[in-house]
Each structure stands twice: as C-alpha cells, then as structure tokens.
Design a protein around this motif. Structure first.
Motif, PDB file in Angstrom:
ATOM      1  N   PHE A  52       0.800  -1.294  -0.080  1.00  0.00           N
ATOM      2  CA  PHE A  52      -0.057   0.101  -0.048  1.00  0.00           C
ATOM      3  C   PHE A  52       0.763   1.262  -0.005  1.00  0.00           C
ATOM      4  N   TYR A  97       1.953   3.169  -2.713  1.00  0.00           N
ATOM      5  CA  TYR A  97       1.203   4.108  -3.597  1.00  0.00           C
ATOM      6  C   TYR A  97       2.249   4.921  -4.266  1.00  0.00           C
ATOM      7  N   VAL A 149      -5.878   2.498  -5.444  1.00  0.00           N
ATOM      8  CA  VAL A 149      -6.459   2.745  -4.130  1.00  0.00           C
ATOM      9  C   VAL A 149      -7.461   2.077  -3.800  1.00  0.00           C
ATOM     10  N   VAL A 150      -8.490   2.648  -4.994  1.00  0.00           N
ATOM     11  CA  VAL A 150      -9.987   2.525  -4.746  1.00  0.00           C
ATOM     12  C   VAL A 150     -10.337   0.849  -4.803  1.00  0.00           C
ATOM     13  N   ASP A 185      -8.156  -1.636  -4.223  1.00  0.00           N
ATOM     14  CA  ASP A 185      -7.677  -2.226  -2.775  1.00  0.00           C
ATOM     15  C   ASP A 185      -8.577  -2.007  -1.760  1.00  0.00           C
ATOM     16  N   ALA A 186      -9.116  -0.846  -1.616  1.00  0.00           N
ATOM     17  CA  ALA A 186     -10.102  -0.610  -0.456  1.00  0.00           C
ATOM     18  C   ALA A 186     -11.260  -1.384  -0.726  1.00  0.00           C
ATOM     19  N   ALA A 187     -11.966  -1.414  -1.757  1.00  0.00           N
ATOM     20  CA  ALA A 187     -13.090  -2.131  -2.030  1.00  0.00           C
ATOM     21  C   ALA A 187     -12.914  -3.604  -1.906  1.00  0.00           C
ATOM     22  N   LYS A 188     -11.681  -4.199  -2.161  1.00  0.00           N
ATOM     23  CA  LYS A 188     -11.248  -5.676  -2.099  1.00  0.00           C
ATOM     24  C   LYS A 188     -11.365  -5.830  -0.654  1.00  0.00           C
ATOM     25  N   GLY A 189     -10.551  -4.926   0.155  1.00  0.00           N
ATOM     26  CA  GLY A 189     -10.801  -4.978   1.749  1.00  0.00           C
ATOM     27  C   GLY A 189     -11.823  -5.090   2.253  1.00  0.00           C
ATOM     28  N   THR A 190     -12.973  -4.020   1.849  1.00  0.00           N
ATOM     29  CA  THR A 190     -14.223  -4.105   1.989  1.00  0.00           C
ATOM     30  C   THR A 190     -15.214  -5.352   1.895  1.00  0.00           C
TER      31      THR A 190
END
Length: 127
Positions: free
Chosen positions: A10, A12, A102-103, A105-110
C-alpha cells in the motif's frame, strides 16, 4: 499497477505529491477536461480559489513543468492563460491510475471484511 519489489503493498508511490493537493488536483482536472487553455479567471471560478491561492498553486505546477502559463493581453487588458503540458498530462493520468488502484484495494478489503462478518454470523449446522 503492482508495487515494485521491496515496496509495500500500500505504498502507492504513483500518488504524485505535487498533484495530490486538493487545489492542484482541481486545477489539473479543470485543465484536462477543457479542450482549450483556461484563463486565470476561469480557473478561479471553476476551482473556487482566491487570487492568492490560485497564483501560488499555479506557480508550483509551472515550476514542476506540469502546466504552462502564458501572459498576454486581450483587448488591452492583461490576461493569464494556463494549459497542461504533455508531460503534465502523462503524470496526471499515471496519478489517476494509482488512485484507481487505491479504490480497488479498498473495495477488495471491504468485500473481504463483509465476507468474514458473514462467516461469524453463521451458526454451526446440526447435521
């Protein structure tokens, strides 16, 4: 975009610090979405910035060769016109690609968090 070896997942690194500031991102988005160069007054209105703030951020972008500023006259009145450079356009697109990562990765984490919550709420079967 995959991180380089030795780089944190992460990290970036593609999030360009010059572009990442809100006002500069607004200026660049304004310039890239308009086919013609924009005047200082147009940018001021589009980005809701004061004269001083706009001048300061334009200077940063110009020093980094992301935009080009041309000063001239229109009907005997001084006019400042700004346009994004080819290298600025490339940096902006690379920045957006990193932001998209970033979006994702965040969506996958969610999604993973939702899945693990679902499993916690399941009761063992009585079979």
């Amino acid at each position: 975009m995959k991180p380089k070896s030795g780089e944190g997942r992460f990290a970036y690194e593609g999030l360009d610090r010059v572009i990442h500031e809100r006002a500069r991102l607004s200026i660049l988005t304004s310039l890239i979405t308009h086919p013609k160069p924009l005047t200082f007054l147009e940018l001021k209105e589009l980005c809701s910035l004061t004269d001083g703030n706009l001048s300061r951020h334009l200077r940063v972008l110009e020093e980094d060769k992301i935009i080009e500023i041309v000063k001239g006259h229109d009907r005997n009145r001084p006019q400042t016109v700004c346009r994004i450079t080819a290298s600025g356009r490339k940096r902006y697109v690379e920045y957006l690609a990193t932001l998209e990562q970033v979006v994702r990765d965040a969506a996958k984490g969610t999604d993973e968090a939702k899945s693990s919550n679902l499993l916690r709420n399941l009761k063992p079967s009585q079979a």
